[in-house]
Design a protein around this motif. Structure first.
Motif, short mmCIF file in Angstrom:
data_model
loop_
_atom_site.label_atom_id
_atom_site.label_comp_id
_atom_site.label_asym_id
_atom_site.label_seq_id
_atom_site.Cartn_x
_atom_site.Cartn_y
_atom_site.Cartn_z
N GLU A 128 8.02 -16.12 47.11
CA GLU A 128 7.72 -15.91 45.63
C GLU A 128 6.69 -16.44 45.49
O GLU A 128 5.25 -16.45 44.67
CB GLU A 128 7.85 -15.56 44.93
CG GLU A 128 9.19 -14.12 45.79
CD GLU A 128 10.26 -14.14 44.06
OE1 GLU A 128 10.54 -13.98 43.41
OE2 GLU A 128 11.54 -13.03 45.07
N VAL A 129 6.86 -17.46 45.11
CA VAL A 129 5.84 -18.52 44.75
C VAL A 129 4.35 -18.90 45.23
O VAL A 129 3.59 -18.58 45.41
CB VAL A 129 6.31 -19.89 44.22
CG1 VAL A 129 5.18 -21.16 43.90
CG2 VAL A 129 7.11 -20.02 43.50
N ASN A 131 3.51 -16.66 48.04
CA ASN A 131 2.50 -15.26 47.38
C ASN A 131 2.04 -15.04 46.35
O ASN A 131 0.54 -15.26 46.34
CB ASN A 131 3.37 -14.64 48.21
CG ASN A 131 3.70 -14.40 49.19
OD1 ASN A 131 3.55 -13.62 50.32
ND2 ASN A 131 5.20 -14.64 49.71
N GLU A 132 2.49 -15.57 45.62
CA GLU A 132 1.93 -15.33 44.09
C GLU A 132 0.28 -16.41 43.81
O GLU A 132 -0.91 -15.74 43.59
CB GLU A 132 2.40 -15.65 42.88
CG GLU A 132 1.65 -15.81 41.63
CD GLU A 132 1.33 -14.19 41.11
OE1 GLU A 132 -0.04 -14.67 40.52
OE2 GLU A 132 1.19 -13.27 41.11
N ARG A 135 -2.50 -15.08 46.32
CA ARG A 135 -3.03 -13.81 45.17
C ARG A 135 -3.89 -14.03 44.25
O ARG A 135 -4.38 -13.53 43.70
CB ARG A 135 -1.71 -12.81 44.90
CG ARG A 135 -1.15 -12.35 46.23
CD ARG A 135 0.11 -10.83 45.59
NE ARG A 135 0.50 -11.49 44.65
CZ ARG A 135 2.27 -11.19 44.92
NH1 ARG A 135 2.06 -10.75 46.43
NH2 ARG A 135 2.90 -12.02 44.36
N ALA A 136 -3.92 -14.77 43.13
CA ALA A 136 -3.79 -15.82 41.98
C ALA A 136 -5.92 -16.53 42.42
O ALA A 136 -6.29 -16.20 41.42
CB ALA A 136 -2.66 -16.04 41.79
N GLU A 140 -5.61 -11.20 49.39
CA GLU A 140 -4.22 -9.73 49.18
C GLU A 140 -4.39 -10.40 50.53
O GLU A 140 -5.03 -10.92 51.57
CB GLU A 140 -5.71 -9.08 49.46
CG GLU A 140 -7.10 -7.94 50.33
CD GLU A 140 -8.21 -7.14 49.81
OE1 GLU A 140 -7.83 -6.92 48.58
OE2 GLU A 140 -9.00 -7.26 49.96
N GLN A 141 -3.37 -9.52 50.70
CA GLN A 141 -2.28 -9.31 51.66
C GLN A 141 -2.82 -7.97 52.26
O GLN A 141 -3.62 -7.34 52.48
CB GLN A 141 -0.80 -8.74 51.31
CG GLN A 141 -0.45 -9.01 52.96
CD GLN A 141 1.51 -8.19 52.61
OE1 GLN A 141 2.00 -8.74 51.18
NE2 GLN A 141 2.08 -8.37 53.59
N TYR A 159 -3.10 -13.34 54.18
CA TYR A 159 -3.21 -13.13 53.50
C TYR A 159 -5.32 -13.52 53.55
O TYR A 159 -5.53 -14.34 54.60
CB TYR A 159 -3.44 -14.32 52.22
CG TYR A 159 -2.62 -14.14 51.39
CD1 TYR A 159 -2.07 -13.18 50.01
CD2 TYR A 159 -0.86 -14.23 51.60
CE1 TYR A 159 -1.43 -12.38 49.83
CE2 TYR A 159 -0.26 -13.54 51.44
CZ TYR A 159 0.09 -12.55 50.28
OH TYR A 159 1.11 -12.38 49.15
#
Length: 250
Positions: A128-129, A131-132, A135-136, A140-141, A159
């Motif tokens: 999760e870390v 992936n974020e 995204r940040a 984008e996936q 991504y």
């Protein structure tokens, strides 16, 4: 902080960073045995050969003589090259200080300089870390793929860059506190320097007012520009030469 290409002498430090990073972040979905298998699979005896491969890009971050992070990428394809950022690890003791995003920026720049036409980043679906993080920072996936770690198969998210401006520049903005001030750094607006790029820094997130240049070599905004558009960092001596395009905007 220095970001440079890895050498054979960095191998053991890279293994240690990977081991400590995986054990600090991935243990909720990877068994300890699987992590050990991964270290041996990716950074075992054949690792030195990978460092000498022209299509493999290993960058390391060195801080006060100590390696604290690395990225592992490769160029894929014949006529159209894609830069694949496979792993980006920051040692747990050196996170939350902007090291990860700076390494991401430099890795992207290096892949583009080596001929990549697009950048793709890969991160395990359960991280999760990770992936974020992508995204940040302007990604984008776009897809998923399977990866084998030891005897198990896992899903990776793929991504691609999303925050591209009309001119194709990377539009991701990072909030940085430097020299006691909070600035908004646009890593897509870079100028080549003698030691590292200079990045445009703004007072506000909407980039309404350019405030300073962030030195990519020492993370300082203490710099000076002369009438010809030449920039010199007062902290480390990194220099940027003016071009005829710079003069048109003075």
């Amino acid at each position: 902080m220095e970001i440079r290409e890895a050498t054979a002498s960095d191998a053991e430090a890279i293994r240690t960073i990977a081991h400590d990073s995986l054990n600090s972040t991935y243990t909720s979905f990877l068994a300890e045995e699987t992590i050990d298998d991964a270290i041996e699979q990716w950074y075992g005896d054949s690792f030195i050969d990978d460092l000498e491969d022209d299509r493999v890009v290993f960058l390391v971050v060195e801080d006060d003589g100590e390696l604290v992070a690395f990225s592992q990428s490769e160029l894929v394809g014949q006529q159209i090259n894609a830069g694949h950022l496979l792993w980006l690890h920051v040692h747990p003791d050196h996170r939350d200080g902007g090291t990860g995003v700076r390494l991401l920026v430099r890795t992207r720049e290096t892949l583009l300089e080596k001929g990549a036409d697009e950048i793709q980043c890969f991160v395990l679906e359960d991280n999760e870390v990770g992936n974020e993080f992508y995204r940040a920072h302007g990604f984008e996936q776009a897809d998923q793929r399977e990866i084998e770690i030891g005897a198990e198969t896992f899903t990776e998210n793929v991504y691609v860059e999303s925050d591209l401006e009309d001119d194709g520049e990377w539009g991701a903005i990072d909030v940085v506190t430097v020299d006691g001030e909070t600035v908004y750094v646009s890593y897509g607006e870079a100028a080549r320097g003698s030691k590292a790029p200079f990045y445009t820094a703004y007072r506000t997130e909407d980039r309404a007012e350019r405030y300073a240049w962030l030195c990519g070599n020492c993370d300082s905004i203490d710099n000076a520009m002369d009438a010809m558009g030449r920039i010199e960092c007062n902290n480390c001596g990194n220099r940027r030469k003016a071009t005829r395009w710079d003069s048109a905007h003075l």
